[in-house]
Design an enzyme around this catalytic site. Sequence first.
Site, PDB file in Angstrom:
ATOM      1  CG  LEU A  33      -1.916  -1.024   1.346  1.00  0.00           C
ATOM      2  CD1 LEU A  33      -2.962  -0.929   2.572  1.00  0.00           C
ATOM      3  CD2 LEU A  33      -2.831  -1.357   0.132  1.00  0.00           C
ATOM      4  CD  GLU A  35      -0.318   9.090   1.710  1.00  0.00           C
ATOM      5  OE1 GLU A  35      -1.586   9.517   1.333  1.00  0.00           O
ATOM      6  OE2 GLU A  35      -0.357   8.682   2.788  1.00  0.00           O
ATOM      7  CG  HIS A  37      -2.933   1.196  -2.532  1.00  0.00           C
ATOM      8  ND1 HIS A  37      -1.540   1.077  -2.527  1.00  0.00           N
ATOM      9  CD2 HIS A  37      -3.662   0.310  -3.650  1.00  0.00           C
ATOM     10  CE1 HIS A  37      -1.208   0.353  -3.660  1.00  0.00           C
ATOM     11  NE2 HIS A  37      -2.361  -0.068  -4.385  1.00  0.00           N
ATOM     12  CD  GLN A  61      -4.711  -8.335 -11.229  1.00  0.00           C
ATOM     13  OE1 GLN A  61      -5.708  -8.583 -10.982  1.00  0.00           O
ATOM     14  NE2 GLN A  61      -4.273  -7.062 -11.484  1.00  0.00           N
ATOM     15  N   GLY A 148      -8.929   3.534  -8.885  1.00  0.00           N
ATOM     16  CA  GLY A 148      -8.052   4.631  -9.050  1.00  0.00           C
ATOM     17  C   GLY A 148      -8.067   4.978 -10.374  1.00  0.00           C
ATOM     18  CD  GLN A 154      -7.900  -2.095 -12.463  1.00  0.00           C
ATOM     19  OE1 GLN A 154      -6.980  -3.121 -12.756  1.00  0.00           O
ATOM     20  NE2 GLN A 154      -7.839  -1.759 -11.250  1.00  0.00           N
ATOM     21  CB  VAL A 177      -2.250   9.889  -4.925  1.00  0.00           C
ATOM     22  CG1 VAL A 177      -1.251  10.288  -3.876  1.00  0.00           C
ATOM     23  CG2 VAL A 177      -3.665   9.934  -4.298  1.00  0.00           C
ATOM     24  NE  ARG A 188       4.222  -3.806 -12.337  1.00  0.00           N
ATOM     25  CZ  ARG A 188       3.005  -4.444 -12.292  1.00  0.00           C
ATOM     26  NH1 ARG A 188       2.127  -3.374 -12.281  1.00  0.00           N
ATOM     27  NH2 ARG A 188       2.918  -5.502 -12.512  1.00  0.00           N
TER      28      ARG A 188
END
Length: 297
Positions: A33, A35, A37, A61, A148, A154, A177, A188
């Site tokens: 996680l 900021e 998330h 996925q 997000g 997505q 963010v 990542r």
Amino acid sequence: MSTVRTVDDLRSALAPARRARQTIGLVPTMGALHEGHLSLIRRARAECDVVVVSLFVNPAQFDERTDLDRYPRSERRDVDLATRAGADVMFAPSADEVYPPGFATAVEVLGVTDRLEGAARGSGHFRGVSTVVTKLLGMSMPDVAYFGQKDAQQVVVIRRLVADLNLALRIQVCPTVREPDGLAMSSRNARLSPEERARALALADALQAACGRAGEGERSAGALVDAARAALSARGVEPEYVELVDPETFEPCEGLAREALLVLAVRIGETRLIDNAILRPSAVGTPRQPDPRKAIV
Ligand code: AMP
């Protein structure tokens, strides 16, 4: 906050809220996680009575096994951060709990999944996302699920499946963010070396360049994409794709007749990064283009 690992325990944890007709918000994540998330969790906290965060690195996925193996995992830290952001329940199932022996169903959204991320990551990527999101929605039956804008394609896929399957919930999309220098937060990013981290600024530069041109009145998709490409190449970054697309369908736009999305994907070293910005046609009297270095809707 309680952590539950089975669907039965999740349903038991949510039963009192459901009986009391409280609203349930779900924030699906793959953990590690940051900021980005946490902004989703805080939004859920502000809008819902009960906030569930799911933490599941979904093998279905990932197109590359090495990408799945290298995906950062930090459950203890995630529990701490989610608690402080206001989550009530952390749902952290095993792969066997989500895909038990005999599991044989896939959810596939057609059309929008063919292009860009769907093409780059293989047909299995969005099938994996759609299937796991449908399952998480079935397991937690939230009133609202939070996603997000960073993963714009997505969002379109999930909106499509929720509408097509008549799922009774609201999808809330939250702004991207960013780090203070404009890099969109991503699990990542931790994989970038200092030199790669500096080059990764090319993504925000590219969005900024296209927004700047749109702000000057440029409406041609070709010119806007060229501006973004030039900014990438100035930092020595070769894009996987840069496109101006319709925000609802992800079909290519010829120009900026109305709001459009500039989407891009690059590989920096071994790390694949994506980002996007909403571009609006500029006309006399309209406000300036939003700055992609700040959080944009
Ligand atoms: P992930 O853990 O990468 O699957 O992401 C979980 C959710 O967080 C998805 O809905 C993402 O779009 C969202 N998310 C990831 N990065 C950001 C960001 N920088 N800003 C806002 N939301 C984000």
